[in-house]
Design an enzyme around this catalytic site. Structure first.
Site, PDB file in Angstrom:
ATOM      1  N   GLY A   1       0.847  -1.188   0.000  1.00  0.00           N
ATOM      2  CA  GLY A   1       0.000   0.000   0.000  1.00  0.00           C
ATOM      3  C   GLY A   1       0.875   1.228   0.000  1.00  0.00           C
ATOM      4  O   GLY A   1       2.049   1.162   0.407  1.00  0.00           O
TER       5      GLY A   1
ATOM      6  N   GLN B   1       3.351   9.970   0.688  1.00  0.00           N
ATOM      7  CA  GLN B   1       4.601   9.193   0.709  1.00  0.00           C
ATOM      8  C   GLN B   1       5.420   9.369  -0.566  1.00  0.00           C
ATOM      9  O   GLN B   1       6.580   8.950  -0.616  1.00  0.00           O
ATOM     10  CB  GLN B   1       4.312   7.707   0.946  1.00  0.00           C
ATOM     11  CG  GLN B   1       3.763   7.440   2.349  1.00  0.00           C
ATOM     12  CD  GLN B   1       3.498   5.972   2.557  1.00  0.00           C
ATOM     13  OE1 GLN B   1       2.527   5.432   2.053  1.00  0.00           O
ATOM     14  NE2 GLN B   1       4.384   5.306   3.291  1.00  0.00           N
TER      15      GLN B   1
ATOM     16  N   CYS C   1       5.833   0.279   7.571  1.00  0.00           N
ATOM     17  CA  CYS C   1       5.446   1.425   6.739  1.00  0.00           C
ATOM     18  C   CYS C   1       6.636   1.814   5.877  1.00  0.00           C
ATOM     19  O   CYS C   1       7.767   1.869   6.367  1.00  0.00           O
ATOM     20  CB  CYS C   1       5.029   2.590   7.632  1.00  0.00           C
ATOM     21  SG  CYS C   1       4.586   4.084   6.740  1.00  0.00           S
ATOM     22  N   LEU C   2       6.371   2.088   4.606  1.00  0.00           N
ATOM     23  CA  LEU C   2       7.459   2.466   3.686  1.00  0.00           C
ATOM     24  C   LEU C   2       8.197   3.709   4.156  1.00  0.00           C
ATOM     25  O   LEU C   2       9.371   3.889   3.834  1.00  0.00           O
ATOM     26  CB  LEU C   2       6.903   2.722   2.283  1.00  0.00           C
ATOM     27  CG  LEU C   2       6.278   1.523   1.563  1.00  0.00           C
ATOM     28  CD1 LEU C   2       5.694   1.966   0.229  1.00  0.00           C
ATOM     29  CD2 LEU C   2       7.289   0.416   1.358  1.00  0.00           C
TER      30      LEU C   2
ATOM     31  N   HIS D   1      -4.631   1.897   7.331  1.00  0.00           N
ATOM     32  CA  HIS D   1      -3.290   2.490   7.464  1.00  0.00           C
ATOM     33  C   HIS D   1      -3.124   3.607   6.433  1.00  0.00           C
ATOM     34  O   HIS D   1      -2.626   4.692   6.753  1.00  0.00           O
ATOM     35  CB  HIS D   1      -2.239   1.384   7.270  1.00  0.00           C
ATOM     36  CG  HIS D   1      -0.810   1.836   7.345  1.00  0.00           C
ATOM     37  ND1 HIS D   1       0.065   1.427   8.331  1.00  0.00           N
ATOM     38  CD2 HIS D   1      -0.086   2.647   6.530  1.00  0.00           C
ATOM     39  CE1 HIS D   1       1.257   1.977   8.126  1.00  0.00           C
ATOM     40  NE2 HIS D   1       1.196   2.728   7.035  1.00  0.00           N
ATOM     41  N   GLU D   2      -3.562   3.335   5.179  1.00  0.00           N
ATOM     42  CA  GLU D   2      -3.423   4.356   4.121  1.00  0.00           C
ATOM     43  C   GLU D   2      -4.327   5.552   4.373  1.00  0.00           C
ATOM     44  O   GLU D   2      -3.922   6.697   4.179  1.00  0.00           O
ATOM     45  CB  GLU D   2      -3.723   3.760   2.740  1.00  0.00           C
ATOM     46  CG  GLU D   2      -2.811   2.640   2.295  1.00  0.00           C
ATOM     47  CD  GLU D   2      -1.345   2.858   2.558  1.00  0.00           C
ATOM     48  OE1 GLU D   2      -0.887   4.014   2.619  1.00  0.00           O
ATOM     49  OE2 GLU D   2      -0.645   1.864   2.741  1.00  0.00           O
TER      50      GLU D   2
ATOM     51  N   HIS E   1      -2.759   7.810   6.706  1.00  0.00           N
ATOM     52  CA  HIS E   1      -1.752   8.656   6.042  1.00  0.00           C
ATOM     53  C   HIS E   1      -2.408   9.912   5.463  1.00  0.00           C
ATOM     54  O   HIS E   1      -1.847  11.005   5.538  1.00  0.00           O
ATOM     55  CB  HIS E   1      -1.083   7.908   4.887  1.00  0.00           C
ATOM     56  CG  HIS E   1       0.137   7.125   5.264  1.00  0.00           C
ATOM     57  ND1 HIS E   1       1.277   7.705   5.767  1.00  0.00           N
ATOM     58  CD2 HIS E   1       0.405   5.794   5.180  1.00  0.00           C
ATOM     59  CE1 HIS E   1       2.193   6.762   5.979  1.00  0.00           C
ATOM     60  NE2 HIS E   1       1.689   5.595   5.645  1.00  0.00           N
TER      61      HIS E   1
HETATM   62 CO    CO Z   1       2.587   3.768   5.866  1.00  0.00          CO
END
Ligand code: CO
Length: 164
Positions: free
Chosen positions: A46, A51, A90-91, A132-133, A136
């Protein structure tokens, strides 16, 4: 195919509430395609527009394994049910893993890249990735929700690429 740079914490854009999309144009399609390429390159499941440095209400979830790619423009949570604790990464937080409590299932509404509204129900890890997204997009980062930090050595092998 354009891989953009993943914005890492700390960065102000990650904690800013994003702006709703009003133009469903080629620029939006390009953003979604670049986000997808960036997510795959980073072994993510995701990714949210902040991001890649874009403060718009746009996110993607793709669990792989033949699952449909979920493109979410202007997503909103309609309903949640249950609670479950699972490990997340998380990225934007390399090397940080932690247990986070989230609803087990979720129903959302969102727009396609052409502006068409749809509703979607998801459970378990798909629901977790979607939530989660959406966090963000509201400037909420998963480290603020971690109830227990997990050392990478504790992870199951397949969990190592569960970045969102
Ligand atoms: Co994340």
């Amino acid at each position: 195919m354009t891989i953009r740079t993943v914005v890492k914490n700390p960065n102000e854009i990650l904690t800013r509430k994003t702006t709703k999309v009003t133009k469903f144009n080629q620029e939006l399609s390009t953003l979604l395609e670049d986000m997808y390429d960036t997510m795959i390159d980073a072994d993510g499941i995701g990714i949210a527009a902040p991001q890649v440095g874009v403060s718009l209400r746009v996110a993607i979830v793709d669990l792989g394994e033949g699952e449909e790619i979920i493109e979410m423009v202007n997503p909103e949570v309609l309903e949640t049910e249950g609670l479950e604790v699972e490990v997340e990464g998380c990225l934007s937080f390399p090397e940080l893993y932690g247990e986070v409590e989230r609803p087990f299932s979720v129903r959302i509404k969102a727009q396609e890249r052409d502006g068409t509204w749809y509703e979607l129900e998801a459970e378990d890890y798909e629901a977790r990735a979607i939530l989660h997204e959406i966090d963000h997009l509201d400037g909420i980062l998963f480290d603020s929700k971690i109830i227990r930090v997990v050392d990478p050595s504790e992870l199951e092998p397949q969990e190592e690429d569960e970045f969102v």
